[in-house]
Design a protein around this motif. Structure first.
Motif, short mmCIF file in Angstrom:
data_model
loop_
_atom_site.label_atom_id
_atom_site.label_comp_id
_atom_site.label_asym_id
_atom_site.label_seq_id
_atom_site.Cartn_x
_atom_site.Cartn_y
_atom_site.Cartn_z
N GLN A 112 37.92 33.91 31.15
CA GLN A 112 37.42 35.24 30.91
C GLN A 112 38.72 35.85 30.22
N ARG A 113 39.74 35.65 30.61
CA ARG A 113 40.94 36.13 29.94
C ARG A 113 41.13 35.55 28.51
N GLN A 114 40.80 34.23 28.26
CA GLN A 114 40.96 33.83 26.84
C GLN A 114 39.90 34.76 26.23
N MET A 115 38.55 34.86 26.51
CA MET A 115 37.54 35.66 25.77
C MET A 115 38.24 36.89 25.32
N ALA A 116 38.78 37.65 26.57
CA ALA A 116 39.28 39.01 26.19
C ALA A 116 40.56 39.15 25.29
N GLN A 117 41.07 38.03 25.17
CA GLN A 117 42.38 37.93 24.17
C GLN A 117 41.79 37.93 22.64
N LYS A 118 40.70 37.59 22.53
CA LYS A 118 39.96 37.51 21.15
C LYS A 118 39.67 38.90 20.51
N GLY A 119 39.59 40.04 21.48
CA GLY A 119 39.38 41.37 20.97
C GLY A 119 38.77 42.48 21.98
N ALA A 120 38.22 43.41 21.25
CA ALA A 120 37.74 44.47 22.16
C ALA A 120 36.44 43.97 22.95
N VAL A 121 36.79 44.22 24.44
CA VAL A 121 35.43 43.57 25.29
C VAL A 121 35.10 44.59 26.48
N VAL A 122 33.94 44.77 26.81
CA VAL A 122 33.60 45.26 27.96
C VAL A 122 33.21 44.27 28.89
N MET A 123 33.76 44.13 30.09
CA MET A 123 33.52 42.77 30.95
C MET A 123 33.15 43.36 32.49
N ASP A 124 32.01 42.73 32.70
CA ASP A 124 31.43 43.22 34.05
C ASP A 124 31.56 42.09 35.05
N GLY A 125 31.75 42.63 36.25
CA GLY A 125 31.85 41.57 37.64
C GLY A 125 32.24 42.18 38.73
N ARG A 126 33.07 41.39 39.61
CA ARG A 126 33.35 42.39 40.79
C ARG A 126 34.90 42.29 40.93
N ASP A 127 35.75 41.43 40.21
CA ASP A 127 37.11 41.52 40.10
C ASP A 127 37.78 41.72 38.83
N ILE A 128 37.00 42.56 38.05
CA ILE A 128 37.78 42.64 36.93
C ILE A 128 38.98 43.63 36.70
N GLY A 129 38.70 44.80 37.18
CA GLY A 129 39.70 45.80 37.30
C GLY A 129 40.81 45.14 38.23
N THR A 130 40.54 44.63 39.24
CA THR A 130 41.58 44.26 40.35
C THR A 130 42.30 43.03 39.91
N SER A 131 41.68 42.10 39.20
CA SER A 131 42.39 40.71 38.91
C SER A 131 42.42 40.10 37.44
N VAL A 132 40.99 40.25 36.88
CA VAL A 132 40.90 39.36 35.69
C VAL A 132 41.81 40.37 34.64
N LEU A 133 41.59 41.69 34.54
CA LEU A 133 42.12 42.64 33.55
C LEU A 133 42.79 43.74 34.06
N PRO A 134 43.86 43.39 34.94
CA PRO A 134 44.39 44.38 35.94
C PRO A 134 44.99 45.73 34.74
N ASP A 135 45.11 45.29 33.54
CA ASP A 135 45.87 46.22 32.55
C ASP A 135 44.73 47.06 31.58
N ALA A 136 43.35 46.59 32.12
CA ALA A 136 42.41 47.02 31.20
C ALA A 136 42.61 48.72 30.88
N THR A 137 41.99 49.18 29.73
CA THR A 137 42.26 50.45 29.05
C THR A 137 41.43 51.32 30.06
N PHE A 138 40.17 51.06 30.53
CA PHE A 138 39.39 52.01 31.49
C PHE A 138 38.83 50.78 32.60
N LYS A 139 38.65 51.29 33.85
CA LYS A 139 38.09 50.39 34.90
C LYS A 139 37.20 51.56 35.43
#
Ligand code: DC
Length: 224
Positions: A112-139
């Motif tokens: 998931q982090r590799q995918m996010a590194q490629k560009g602008a993403v909207v990622m949905d799940g259970r732990d995206i804001g807490t663990s996968v993308l803790p520095d997300a622009t918006f949570k």
């Protein structure tokens, strides 16, 4: 579009997060990543391989060897489109087990982090804001009452599963909520800096507009 723009949308099943995330990504010309589909793909493959419930090592080995690609709303498992198969109630029944295994999560979070590194993403799940993308622009963290969430899930499932019974859907959802929110490794919960949106009684369009207003109102500039 800022290429480092990351929007995390978390919440329990039936909170509306997948539909909202998909539509938001289209509206903002960003890539949509459905992380639940990835846990479902591992579970589906484990079932296909005849891995029994409780066989942790079997599930870990399945996750280690898997090739997952997301193409729009299609999910490719080792090159084959399994978008329909992964929504099967059999997968629903076993996906929380796979998602509770730390080795499975580590493998999928790395992807998931590799995918996010490629560009602008909207990622949905259970732990995206807490663990996968803790520095997300918006949570964002979407919620709704259990009754409303079960009704939405029932509506989704009833078309392809005519034998489906509302109480069964409600019970399965509550069982999954409990497992997902009490597991030891990155349980379902809102990040401290997440914006919580209760979607009970709201249409997808209303929620989408609320989120778009927040994202746009923060002074970002979008192409769509
Ligand atoms: O969002 P969904 O119902 O498709 O997710 C399927 C399962 O995967 C759900 O029971 C919880 C788990 N999951 C998770 O643990 N972490 C994620 N980031 C996404 C889903």
């Amino acid at each position: 579009m800022k290429t480092n723009m990351h929007i995390a949308i978390d919440g329990p099943a039936g909170s509306g997060k997948s539909t909202v995330a998909k539509r938001l990504a289209q509206r903002l010309d960003m890539t949509y990543i459905d992380t639940g589909a990835m846990y479902r793909a591992v579970t589906y493959k484990a079932i296909q391989k005849g891995i029994r419930p409780g066989d942790r090592q079997g599930i870990i080995d399945t996750a280690a060897g898997i090739r997952i690609e997301l193409k729009g709303s299609e999910i490719l498992l080792d090159g084959a489109d399994v978008s329909g198969n992964i929504r099967d109630p059999l997968v629903d029944a076993r996906v929380s087990e796979a998602a509770s295994i730390p080795e499975v999560r580590e493998r999928l979070v790395a992807l998931q982090r590799q995918m996010a590194q490629k560009g602008a993403v909207v990622m949905d799940g259970r732990d995206i804001g807490t663990s996968v993308l803790p520095d997300a622009t918006f949570k964002f963290f979407l919620t709704a009452t259990p009754e409303e969430r079960a009704k939405r899930r029932y509506k989704d499932l009833a078309g392809s599963n005519p034998g489906m019974d509302f109480d069964m859907v409600m019970k399965d959802m509550q069982r999954r909520d409990l497992l997902d929110s009490t597991r030891g490794h990155s349980p379902l919960r809102a990040a401290e800096d997440a914006i919580i949106i209760d979607t009970t009684g709201k249409s997808i369009e209303t929620v989408l507009q609320e989120i778009t207003d927040i994202v746009g109102g923060a002074g970002r500039c979008f192409t769509k």
